[in-house]
Scaffold this motif. Structure first.
Motif, PDB file in Angstrom:
ATOM      1  N   TYR A 120       0.838  -1.204   0.000  1.00 10.41           N
ATOM      2  CA  TYR A 120       0.000   0.000   0.000  1.00 10.41           C
ATOM      3  C   TYR A 120       0.873   1.255   0.000  1.00 10.41           C
ATOM      4  O   TYR A 120       0.672   2.166  -0.802  1.00 10.41           O
ATOM      5  CB  TYR A 120      -0.904  -0.055   1.229  1.00 10.41           C
ATOM      6  CG  TYR A 120      -1.979   1.002   1.301  1.00 10.41           C
ATOM      7  CD1 TYR A 120      -3.062   0.990   0.428  1.00 10.41           C
ATOM      8  CD2 TYR A 120      -1.941   1.988   2.287  1.00 10.41           C
ATOM      9  CE1 TYR A 120      -4.061   1.932   0.521  1.00 10.41           C
ATOM     10  CE2 TYR A 120      -2.947   2.925   2.390  1.00 10.41           C
ATOM     11  CZ  TYR A 120      -4.002   2.900   1.505  1.00 10.41           C
ATOM     12  OH  TYR A 120      -4.994   3.829   1.595  1.00 10.41           O
ATOM     13  N   ALA A 121       1.846   1.292   0.904  1.00 12.40           N
ATOM     14  CA  ALA A 121       2.711   2.462   1.031  1.00 12.40           C
ATOM     15  C   ALA A 121       3.562   2.665  -0.218  1.00 12.40           C
ATOM     16  O   ALA A 121       3.788   3.802  -0.642  1.00 12.40           O
ATOM     17  CB  ALA A 121       3.591   2.328   2.265  1.00 12.40           C
ATOM     18  N   LEU A 122       4.028   1.578  -0.807  1.00 10.70           N
ATOM     19  CA  LEU A 122       4.842   1.687  -2.017  1.00 10.70           C
ATOM     20  C   LEU A 122       4.052   2.352  -3.137  1.00 10.70           C
ATOM     21  O   LEU A 122       4.512   3.323  -3.752  1.00 10.70           O
ATOM     22  CB  LEU A 122       5.334   0.308  -2.462  1.00 10.70           C
ATOM     23  CG  LEU A 122       6.092   0.276  -3.786  1.00 10.70           C
ATOM     24  CD1 LEU A 122       7.415   1.013  -3.661  1.00 10.70           C
ATOM     25  CD2 LEU A 122       6.304  -1.146  -4.235  1.00 10.70           C
ATOM     26  N   VAL A 123       2.859   1.857  -3.396  1.00  6.65           N
ATOM     27  CA  VAL A 123       2.079   2.392  -4.512  1.00  6.65           C
ATOM     28  C   VAL A 123       1.558   3.795  -4.190  1.00  6.65           C
ATOM     29  O   VAL A 123       1.579   4.676  -5.056  1.00  6.65           O
ATOM     30  CB  VAL A 123       0.940   1.424  -4.910  1.00  6.65           C
ATOM     31  CG1 VAL A 123       0.129   1.991  -6.066  1.00  6.65           C
ATOM     32  CG2 VAL A 123       1.511   0.059  -5.293  1.00  6.65           C
ATOM     33  N   LEU A 124       1.125   4.041  -2.956  1.00  6.63           N
ATOM     34  CA  LEU A 124       0.705   5.403  -2.607  1.00  6.63           C
ATOM     35  C   LEU A 124       1.895   6.354  -2.639  1.00  6.63           C
ATOM     36  O   LEU A 124       1.750   7.521  -3.026  1.00  6.63           O
ATOM     37  CB  LEU A 124       0.022   5.446  -1.238  1.00  6.63           C
ATOM     38  CG  LEU A 124      -1.403   4.911  -1.168  1.00  6.63           C
ATOM     39  CD1 LEU A 124      -2.009   5.195   0.200  1.00  6.63           C
ATOM     40  CD2 LEU A 124      -2.296   5.444  -2.266  1.00  6.63           C
ATOM     41  N   GLY A 125       3.060   5.873  -2.238  1.00  5.37           N
ATOM     42  CA  GLY A 125       4.263   6.696  -2.324  1.00  5.37           C
ATOM     43  C   GLY A 125       4.580   7.064  -3.769  1.00  5.37           C
ATOM     44  O   GLY A 125       4.952   8.206  -4.073  1.00  5.37           O
ATOM     45  N   LEU A 126       4.422   6.110  -4.675  1.00  7.43           N
ATOM     46  CA  LEU A 126       4.614   6.404  -6.092  1.00  7.43           C
ATOM     47  C   LEU A 126       3.580   7.406  -6.588  1.00  7.43           C
ATOM     48  O   LEU A 126       3.876   8.249  -7.446  1.00  7.43           O
ATOM     49  CB  LEU A 126       4.554   5.121  -6.921  1.00  7.43           C
ATOM     50  CG  LEU A 126       5.745   4.177  -6.741  1.00  7.43           C
ATOM     51  CD1 LEU A 126       5.477   2.844  -7.441  1.00  7.43           C
ATOM     52  CD2 LEU A 126       7.033   4.803  -7.240  1.00  7.43           C
ATOM     53  N   LEU A 149      -5.006  11.706  -0.726  1.00  7.56           N
ATOM     54  CA  LEU A 149      -4.072  10.583  -0.622  1.00  7.56           C
ATOM     55  C   LEU A 149      -3.577  10.433   0.819  1.00  7.56           C
ATOM     56  O   LEU A 149      -3.545   9.328   1.356  1.00  7.56           O
ATOM     57  CB  LEU A 149      -2.903  10.829  -1.571  1.00  7.56           C
ATOM     58  CG  LEU A 149      -1.886   9.733  -1.735  1.00  7.56           C
ATOM     59  CD1 LEU A 149      -1.326   9.782  -3.151  1.00  7.56           C
ATOM     60  CD2 LEU A 149      -0.751   9.847  -0.768  1.00  7.56           C
ATOM     61  N   LEU A 150      -3.212  11.539   1.435  1.00  9.12           N
ATOM     62  CA  LEU A 150      -2.750  11.491   2.825  1.00  9.12           C
ATOM     63  C   LEU A 150      -3.844  10.984   3.759  1.00  9.12           C
ATOM     64  O   LEU A 150      -3.568  10.266   4.721  1.00  9.12           O
ATOM     65  CB  LEU A 150      -2.258  12.863   3.275  1.00  9.12           C
ATOM     66  CG  LEU A 150      -0.979  13.351   2.609  1.00  9.12           C
ATOM     67  CD1 LEU A 150      -0.651  14.773   3.061  1.00  9.12           C
ATOM     68  CD2 LEU A 150       0.179  12.416   2.873  1.00  9.12           C
TER      69      LEU A 150
END
Length: 190
Positions: free
Chosen positions: A11-17, A60-61
Motif C-alpha cells: 500500500y505504502a509503495l504504490v501510494l508513495g509512487l 491521498l494522505l
C-alpha cells in the motif's frame, strides 16, 4: 512482521509512487512555466490543475492515515492483497492524470484540468465508496463509524467532488477545489 506491516508495504509503495507522480508532474509543469518565461512563449499555469493536485495530495494522505487507523482490522489474504493493490493502483492512476506528461503542449493548463477532472474525481469518489464498503463489512467498527457526523462529512466531500465533475465555471471550480482542500486541512488540524 504483523499482517498490517506485510500489507502496508504494498500500500505504502504504490501510494508513495502516487505522491511522487503528483510532485513530478508539478515539477514538469513549473519547468515549462519557467521555460515559457525565458523564451517568450505563452503558457498559462492557471489555478485549477494545481488546486486539483493539492486536493489529490490531501486525499491521498487521508487514505494513508486511514490505513494506520484500521491496522488492527487487517489480515493477510489473497483478497486483501488484491483489494489493496486495486485501491492503491486506482490512486496512482488518479495522481498520474492530474498534471500532463507534456505541459508544453498546452497554452492554458486549465484545458488539461477540464479534460481530466471527471476521471480523477470519479476515481476518488469510487475509492471513498470502497472505503465505506470496507468499513460497513467490519462489524466491530460499523456502529462507531456510521454516525450522522461522519456520514454528513462524507456526503459533503462526495457532493463537492461530484460538483467539480459537473460545473463548468472556472471560478466556481476554484472555489470548490479550495473548499475541498480546506475541508481536509480543518479535519487534519482538529
Amino acid at each position: 512482521m504483523s499482517d498490517f506491516e506485510f500489507i502496508f508495504v504494498l500500500y505504502a509503495l504504490v501510494l508513495g509512487l502516487s505522491l511522487v507522480e503528483l510532485l513530478a508532474g508539478f515539477g514538469r509543469t513549473l519547468e515549462n512555466e519557467f521555460e515559457s518565461d525565458a523564451d517568450g512563449t505563452r503558457f498559462r499555469f492557471g489555478w485549477l490543475t494545481p488546486l486539483l493536485g493539492a486536493f489529490v495530495l490531501l486525499d491521498l494522505l487521508s487514505f494513508w492515515m486511514f490505513a494506520w487507523t484500521i491496522q488492527s482490522l487487517i489480515t493477510v489474504s489473497p483478497s486483501a492483497l488484491l483489494g489493496v493493490m486495486i485501491f492503491a493502483a486506482s490512486y496512482y492512476l488518479a495522481a498520474r492524470l492530474v498534471f500532463p506528461t507534456r505541459p508544453e503542449l498546452f497554452e492554458d493548463l486549465d484545458t488539461h484540468y477540464y479534460r481530466v477532472r471527471r476521471t480523477v474525481m470519479g476515481i476518488l469518489i469510487a475509492l471513498v465508496f470502497a472505503q465505506w464498503a470496507f468499513l460497513y463489512s467490519v462489524e466491530e467498527v460499523r456502529a462507531a463509524v456510521f454516525t450522522p457526523m461522519t456520514l454528513g462529512l462524507t456526503a459533503m466531500l462526495v457532493g463537492m467532488m461530484a460538483a467539480t465533475m459537473i460545473v463548468k465555471n472556472r471560478h466556481f471550480q476554484a472555489v470548490l477545489l479550495v473548499a475541498l482542500c480546506v475541508r481536509y486541512l480543518v479535519i487534519y488540524l482538529i
